[in-house]
Structure formats: C-alpha cells, structure tokens
Motif scaffolding. Structure first.
Motif, PDB file in Angstrom:
ATOM      1  N   SER A 261       1.395   1.967  -6.433  1.00 21.43           N
ATOM      2  CA  SER A 261       1.649   2.524  -5.060  1.00 21.43           C
ATOM      3  C   SER A 261       0.469   2.461  -4.240  1.00 21.43           C
ATOM      4  N   PRO A 262       0.418   2.492  -2.686  1.00 20.16           N
ATOM      5  CA  PRO A 262      -0.844   2.539  -2.102  1.00 20.16           C
ATOM      6  C   PRO A 262      -1.591   3.955  -2.389  1.00 20.16           C
ATOM      7  N   GLY A 263      -0.854   5.084  -2.566  1.00 24.23           N
ATOM      8  CA  GLY A 263      -1.575   6.496  -2.777  1.00 24.23           C
ATOM      9  C   GLY A 263      -2.168   6.239  -4.096  1.00 24.23           C
ATOM     10  N   VAL A 264      -1.304   5.804  -5.043  1.00 24.03           N
ATOM     11  CA  VAL A 264      -2.361   5.672  -6.360  1.00 24.03           C
ATOM     12  C   VAL A 264      -3.459   4.862  -6.529  1.00 24.03           C
ATOM     13  N   ARG A 265      -3.494   3.649  -5.736  1.00 26.38           N
ATOM     14  CA  ARG A 265      -4.464   2.772  -5.576  1.00 26.38           C
ATOM     15  C   ARG A 265      -5.519   3.620  -4.624  1.00 26.38           C
ATOM     16  N   GLN A 266      -5.359   4.333  -3.736  1.00 25.25           N
ATOM     17  CA  GLN A 266      -6.239   5.084  -3.009  1.00 25.25           C
ATOM     18  C   GLN A 266      -7.010   6.216  -3.849  1.00 25.25           C
ATOM     19  N   ARG A 267      -6.060   6.958  -4.622  1.00 26.27           N
ATOM     20  CA  ARG A 267      -6.746   7.736  -5.384  1.00 26.27           C
ATOM     21  C   ARG A 267      -7.710   7.336  -6.730  1.00 26.27           C
ATOM     22  N   THR A 268      -7.268   6.208  -7.180  1.00 22.12           N
ATOM     23  CA  THR A 268      -8.025   5.709  -8.252  1.00 22.12           C
ATOM     24  C   THR A 268      -9.200   5.173  -7.570  1.00 22.12           C
ATOM     25  N   LEU A 269      -9.192   4.593  -6.448  1.00 25.13           N
ATOM     26  CA  LEU A 269     -10.473   4.239  -5.750  1.00 25.13           C
ATOM     27  C   LEU A 269     -11.454   5.194  -5.385  1.00 25.13           C
ATOM     28  N   MET A 270     -10.979   6.364  -4.869  1.00 16.95           N
ATOM     29  CA  MET A 270     -11.795   7.700  -4.693  1.00 16.95           C
ATOM     30  C   MET A 270     -12.347   8.069  -5.869  1.00 16.95           C
ATOM     31  N   LEU A 271     -11.523   8.159  -7.018  1.00 13.45           N
ATOM     32  CA  LEU A 271     -11.989   8.677  -8.173  1.00 13.45           C
ATOM     33  C   LEU A 271     -13.223   7.682  -8.728  1.00 13.45           C
ATOM     34  N   LEU A 272     -12.887   6.441  -8.656  1.00 15.50           N
ATOM     35  CA  LEU A 272     -14.142   5.643  -9.177  1.00 15.50           C
ATOM     36  C   LEU A 272     -15.369   5.760  -8.209  1.00 15.50           C
ATOM     37  N   THR A 273     -15.272   5.914  -6.955  1.00 15.66           N
ATOM     38  CA  THR A 273     -16.196   6.002  -6.042  1.00 15.66           C
ATOM     39  C   THR A 273     -17.133   7.410  -6.457  1.00 15.66           C
ATOM     40  N   SER A 274     -16.386   8.532  -6.638  1.00 13.82           N
ATOM     41  CA  SER A 274     -16.960   9.814  -6.988  1.00 13.82           C
ATOM     42  C   SER A 274     -17.641   9.683  -7.996  1.00 13.82           C
TER      43      SER A 274
ATOM     44  N   ARG B 290      -5.632   5.023 -12.554  1.00 12.56           N
ATOM     45  CA  ARG B 290      -4.517   4.142 -12.882  1.00 12.56           C
ATOM     46  C   ARG B 290      -5.176   2.428 -12.700  1.00 12.56           C
ATOM     47  N   GLU B 291      -4.532   1.763 -13.813  1.00 11.48           N
ATOM     48  CA  GLU B 291      -5.185   0.487 -13.787  1.00 11.48           C
ATOM     49  C   GLU B 291      -3.834  -0.515 -13.164  1.00 11.48           C
ATOM     50  N   HIS B 292      -4.157  -1.500 -12.423  1.00 11.80           N
ATOM     51  CA  HIS B 292      -3.083  -2.478 -12.264  1.00 11.80           C
ATOM     52  C   HIS B 292      -3.380  -3.420 -13.268  1.00 11.80           C
TER      53      HIS B 292
END
Length: 194
Positions: free
Chosen positions: A2-15, A185-187
C-alpha cells in the motif's frame, strides 16, 4: 504494497541513513573536547574521523550488499543501524585512543549496511516513473543529518561534553533500528532480465 506502507518504509530508510551519516561525522563535531579529555592528537583525530572509518566501511560495503542480494534487505539495514549505533553509544565510555579506534571501526561496519541495501529496497518499491524522487528523498538524509546533527552536537557538546554527544546520537539510532526491524517492509524483488 500500500502507498502508506511504502511511504513509512521510505521515511524509516531515510531516517536510518541520516543517523548512519551523523554517526560517521560526530568525531569531527566533538574533536576538541576529546583531544582535551583524552590527550588525543590531531593526527589521531584524523584517523578516527577519516582513515580508520573509511577503510572498514569500504571493506564491509560489498559483502553486506551481497548479503542483501540473498537475504531480507530490511533486516540487514535494521541490524546494521543497531550495530553502528551500539558502537556509537559505546564511544561515550571510551578512555583511550585505542578504544575509540576499535569502536569507530564497529561504527563503520554498521554504517556500511545502511546504503546499498536501502537503494535496492527503494528501487523495488517504486516504479521507474517515481524511483528518482524516492531516491532523492532518501538522499535528503545526509543534508538533514548534517544540519540537525551539527546543531545538536554543538549544543550537547558545549553543555554536557563530548561523551553525552555520543549518547545523544547512539541511543536514538538503537531505537530506530528496532522500530525499523518491525515496521519496514520489502516489495517483491525485481527480476533480472534473462
């Protein structure tokens, strides 16, 4: 995904990338206090801030990237920031150049696993039309860490000393690693052309 999970993962990776980066440069931000407290020379600060870190980081990057090709990448990223942050935190109790050197090498090893695997995860999470923007957001971790880290390190170092600075940067990285292990999460991996 989902877009929310994708955004959360991207924010965690960035942090995670941001904390990994600030761990790399924290020595330069507190060098004067360390020199005065431990009698470390400018040459030794240079080794801690550059050569020792870069050598281990360079040697560890490729094997960790290869592991990420075979195992769950977000687990490697989460464990890497945990390792790097634990060594950062341990710098607060170092009492000699030798101890700091070993701890910096541990930080470098942990830092090595936070970049290439993250690029791989992002590349699989976003299609070609949005991948460049996602990688740009991830790359913002470095300038954000530089801006926020320099201010926080300067303030902490000035008011509480260099040891507290390592605690301020190490402890949140540990928390972020634990959160990342549970929430990233991983795609599905993109298949290589045959």
């Amino acid at each position: 995904m989902s877009p929310g999970v994708r955004q959360r993962t991207l924010m965690l990776l960035t942090s995670i990338y941001a904390f990994s980066f600030i761990d790399r440069v924290v020595i330069a931000l507190v060098a004067q206090g360390m020199k005065a407290d431990l009698g470390i020379s400018d040459f030794q600060i240079g080794l801690l801030g550059g050569s020792a870190f870069a050598f281990v980081n360079t040697l560890a990057t490729l094997p960790l990237a290869r592991l990420a090709e075979r195992f769950r990448r977000t687990t490697i990223i989460g464990i890497s920031i945990l390792v790097g942050s634990a060594f950062t935190l341990a710098c607060a109790i170092a009492s000699s150049f030798g101890q700091l050197l070993v701890l910096r090498m541990g930080m470098a090893f942990g830092s090595a696993g936070t970049e290439a695997p993250a690029h791989s995860v992002i590349s699989d999470m976003y299609d070609r039309t949005r991948r460049a923007s996602a990688i740009a957001i991830f790359s913002l971790g470095v300038p954000l860490a530089s801006i926020i880290g320099a201010y926080a390190a300067g303030l902490t170092g000035e008011t509480h000393g260099w040891r507290a600075t390592f605690v301020v940067f190490g402890a949140p990285g540990l928390l972020l690693g634990i959160v990342g292990l549970f929430l990233m999460r991983e795609h599905e991996r993109e298949k290589a052309p045959e």
